[in-house]
Motif scaffolding. Sequence first.
Motif, PDB file in Angstrom:
ATOM      1  N   ARG A 163     -13.334  27.640  38.626  1.00  0.00           N
ATOM      2  CA  ARG A 163     -12.027  27.032  38.399  1.00  0.00           C
ATOM      3  C   ARG A 163     -10.941  28.005  38.801  1.00  0.00           C
ATOM      4  O   ARG A 163     -11.042  29.203  38.539  1.00  0.00           O
ATOM      5  CB  ARG A 163     -11.844  26.692  36.900  1.00  0.00           C
ATOM      6  CG  ARG A 163     -12.945  25.829  36.314  1.00  0.00           C
ATOM      7  CD  ARG A 163     -12.894  24.396  36.816  1.00  0.00           C
ATOM      8  NE  ARG A 163     -11.638  23.747  36.439  1.00  0.00           N
ATOM      9  CZ  ARG A 163     -11.434  23.134  35.287  1.00  0.00           C
ATOM     10  NH1 ARG A 163     -12.398  23.047  34.393  1.00  0.00           N
ATOM     11  NH2 ARG A 163     -10.272  22.578  35.015  1.00  0.00           N
ATOM     12  N   TRP A 164      -9.886  27.488  39.427  1.00  0.00           N
ATOM     13  CA  TRP A 164      -8.753  28.362  39.736  1.00  0.00           C
ATOM     14  C   TRP A 164      -7.952  28.655  38.473  1.00  0.00           C
ATOM     15  O   TRP A 164      -7.670  27.759  37.681  1.00  0.00           O
ATOM     16  CB  TRP A 164      -7.827  27.712  40.774  1.00  0.00           C
ATOM     17  CG  TRP A 164      -8.384  27.723  42.165  1.00  0.00           C
ATOM     18  CD1 TRP A 164      -8.875  26.651  42.851  1.00  0.00           C
ATOM     19  CD2 TRP A 164      -8.506  28.857  43.028  1.00  0.00           C
ATOM     20  NE1 TRP A 164      -9.308  27.043  44.097  1.00  0.00           N
ATOM     21  CE2 TRP A 164      -9.090  28.394  44.233  1.00  0.00           C
ATOM     22  CE3 TRP A 164      -8.206  30.223  42.908  1.00  0.00           C
ATOM     23  CZ2 TRP A 164      -9.355  29.240  45.309  1.00  0.00           C
ATOM     24  CZ3 TRP A 164      -8.466  31.065  43.982  1.00  0.00           C
ATOM     25  CH2 TRP A 164      -9.037  30.574  45.171  1.00  0.00           C
ATOM     26  N   TRP A 165      -7.543  29.877  38.327  1.00  0.00           N
ATOM     27  CA  TRP A 165      -6.696  30.300  37.198  1.00  0.00           C
ATOM     28  C   TRP A 165      -5.451  29.419  37.121  1.00  0.00           C
ATOM     29  O   TRP A 165      -5.103  28.901  36.059  1.00  0.00           O
ATOM     30  CB  TRP A 165      -6.340  31.782  37.407  1.00  0.00           C
ATOM     31  CG  TRP A 165      -5.401  32.403  36.429  1.00  0.00           C
ATOM     32  CD1 TRP A 165      -4.124  32.009  36.138  1.00  0.00           C
ATOM     33  CD2 TRP A 165      -5.656  33.542  35.606  1.00  0.00           C
ATOM     34  NE1 TRP A 165      -3.574  32.836  35.196  1.00  0.00           N
ATOM     35  CE2 TRP A 165      -4.490  33.783  34.855  1.00  0.00           C
ATOM     36  CE3 TRP A 165      -6.757  34.399  35.443  1.00  0.00           C
ATOM     37  CZ2 TRP A 165      -4.389  34.852  33.955  1.00  0.00           C
ATOM     38  CZ3 TRP A 165      -6.640  35.468  34.548  1.00  0.00           C
ATOM     39  CH2 TRP A 165      -5.476  35.674  33.814  1.00  0.00           C
ATOM     40  N   HIS A 166      -4.775  29.244  38.273  1.00  0.00           N
ATOM     41  CA  HIS A 166      -3.491  28.530  38.226  1.00  0.00           C
ATOM     42  C   HIS A 166      -3.662  27.067  37.839  1.00  0.00           C
ATOM     43  O   HIS A 166      -2.794  26.484  37.202  1.00  0.00           O
ATOM     44  CB  HIS A 166      -2.710  28.685  39.535  1.00  0.00           C
ATOM     45  CG  HIS A 166      -3.440  28.228  40.760  1.00  0.00           C
ATOM     46  ND1 HIS A 166      -4.170  29.089  41.546  1.00  0.00           N
ATOM     47  CD2 HIS A 166      -3.559  27.011  41.337  1.00  0.00           C
ATOM     48  CE1 HIS A 166      -4.703  28.416  42.547  1.00  0.00           C
ATOM     49  NE2 HIS A 166      -4.347  27.156  42.452  1.00  0.00           N
ATOM     50  N   ASP A 167      -4.804  26.464  38.201  1.00  0.00           N
ATOM     51  CA  ASP A 167      -5.041  25.084  37.767  1.00  0.00           C
ATOM     52  C   ASP A 167      -5.235  25.015  36.250  1.00  0.00           C
ATOM     53  O   ASP A 167      -4.727  24.116  35.594  1.00  0.00           O
ATOM     54  CB  ASP A 167      -6.305  24.510  38.439  1.00  0.00           C
ATOM     55  CG  ASP A 167      -6.053  24.208  39.914  1.00  0.00           C
ATOM     56  OD1 ASP A 167      -4.864  24.094  40.296  1.00  0.00           O
ATOM     57  OD2 ASP A 167      -7.040  24.101  40.667  1.00  0.00           O
ATOM     58  N   LEU A 168      -5.961  25.973  35.728  1.00  0.00           N
ATOM     59  CA  LEU A 168      -6.250  25.959  34.293  1.00  0.00           C
ATOM     60  C   LEU A 168      -4.976  26.146  33.467  1.00  0.00           C
ATOM     61  O   LEU A 168      -4.758  25.448  32.484  1.00  0.00           O
ATOM     62  CB  LEU A 168      -7.243  27.064  33.933  1.00  0.00           C
ATOM     63  CG  LEU A 168      -8.697  26.873  34.313  1.00  0.00           C
ATOM     64  CD1 LEU A 168      -9.507  28.084  33.877  1.00  0.00           C
ATOM     65  CD2 LEU A 168      -9.260  25.615  33.659  1.00  0.00           C
TER      66      LEU A 168
END
Length: 674
Positions: free
Chosen positions: A265-270
Amino acid sequence: QDREPQKSLFTDLFGIFQQQLGRLAMSGGQIDSVMQEDRQFPPSAEFQAQASIGSLAAYEKLYDESIQNPEKFWGDFAEKELHWFKPYDKVLDWQPPFAQWFVGGQTNISYNCLDKHLTTWRKNKAAIIWEGEPGEQRTITYSQLHREVCKFASALKGLGLNKGDVATIYMPMVPELAIAMLACARIGVVHSVVFGGFSAEAIADRNNDAKAKVVITADGGWRRGKLLPLKETVDVALDKSPTVEHCVVLKRAGNNPPMKSWRDRWWHDLVETASADCPAEPLDSEHPLFILYTSGSTGKPKGIRHTTAGYNLYVKKTFEWVFDHRDEDVYWCTADCGWVTGHSYIVYGPLAAGATTVMYEGAPNWPQEDRFWDIIERHRVTILYTAPTAIRAFIKWGDHHVDKHDLSSLRLLGSVGEGINPEAWMWYYNKIGGGRCPIVDTWWQTETGGIMMSPLPGAIATKPGSCTKPMPGIVPAILDENLHEVGKNQGGMLCISQPWPGMLRGLWGDDDRYVQQYWTKVPGKYLTGDNSRQDSDGYYWIMGRIDDVINVSGHRLSTIEVESALVSHPNVAEAAAVGRPDELKGQSVVVFVTLKSGEANDALKQAMKQHVRKEIGALAVPDDIRFTNSLPKTRSGKIMRRLLRDIAAGKESVQDTSTLEDYTVLAKIRGDEE
Ligand code: ATP
Ligand code: MG
């Protein structure tokens, strides 16, 4: 008398005689100190006047209080300076060798580093000043940092992480590394930071050892102008890490690594959808905060377990004492968060104290060898905390890099990681500190959590090469092989006699090894693994590792003393001394040196031997001097003498090299010999 003795029957017999004599005299197994170092540097009146602990008497008073009644001493600070969700019942429960501090209480280090400042003027103070290697800059206030940490902590919760789960963090030196640590701490997830230069193998080992559930990483980071593909390395590690369910990836370098939809998972999406409302979880004082592996200088790295409240208090107080912290300071520790120095003195200690901490991503010689001095000049850094390996590199690179910059903002310098050779100390003091900044030479270990011995800079006059005096609450003892305390100026095993709040609580999942490693050889005391001596002023001098002692004709010599004698030769940049088996003398001294100037030839070797003879005497004169371009070091920059020992003895090595910085160095040194 200054000439090299010729090999003759006489010297052979003399050697045997010395050896026998030595055996008799040295039956207690003390270390002989041969170094003469009498220079002393008291703090200036101006520095003293402004320091919070500004006299020897003030230090001694504090120290005496800490020894007379440790529970009251630490209890008073804990009550005033930490936030307690639930008050503790007891300051210390000591069932040797297992200590529990602030028993029954509940606190949270993320709360103490962030939330606590938000109700004060520090709310909008810079918490982190960050600079990327390519030159980006970010300043993050306490209030902003709090928000980022809360959001990421919510995101971790959203992934299903719970109190007690383990997160591996494998990141470049970017603010999100600190954010990830503080977010884990906020919800009771135990972090295990793995230095961003380690191999997939090392990551997998650590994942499996700790049963990590998540790995937090980045697409890449920058080092010496090159992109490190961190995510790709993690992918390889995750093939061998069955316990890891999630991988969170920060976009830092923009190099588009492959993402596996079921795991990555991308950090920025989370964080985009994560709540900024994430109160700090009340955690038991002894809730595990982190696992961290030692540097691997003396063998396979050990997974050290630290806990919450005692560690929190110890790093906050030692930070304030040693760095004489003031609110207007801009403090820069150049370590990586992959080492304990980064944990305790980039993240937790400075933030608990409300300091402004500088973080730099890259190499000291990128784009030029003056990068550190440039950073200090531009950010007006007031306190610099770095390592001897860096200082020796700066000396080698030349003064002209320093001369280009205005370093007048500096008021205090620090050193950590290895002993600092007195001549390197003098260069640091004069060239970087302009002769006005005290140097705090801080001796401590991953195991100790925080600084154990160091000058308090307004109180204790410094001596080049000495870590001077113990911190409040720390009771050192120096013992010979028969476990008797040695006299002044004799070296022996350095032990700590009383528990302290920052001490390790064990090795991860291996209590037996904890007892075996630290508490068995010397019953009732913590065995540090280092040797030390105390001089007639009561100052401590670290003499290197117990395993590295060189035994020449029954005289036990300290590696650091031989090395310091060589480093004081004008052509020498770095030196590593090891013992090689010798039929006559037991061991003979072999040194590996790197040069900063001059020709690597026999004439120089002879000159160096003369120099050692003059500085510390005939006994320590190396039998063999070997020139090399670089020394084998750990990833944290420490000389790995154990590998050189095998090379000196002409042995194939079967040792753990998982933390070796550069595998080609060993081959080169072996090659040089052929
Ligand atoms: P390992 O325990 O795996 O062999 P390591 O001991 O190098 O590795 P660290 O905990 O990073 O792992 O380093 C602590 C050691 O570093 C100390 O025991 C000491 O030998 C050395 N050291 C640190 N600071 C100083 C200092 N100021 N002076 C002398 N030695 C120091
Ligand atoms: Mg160690």
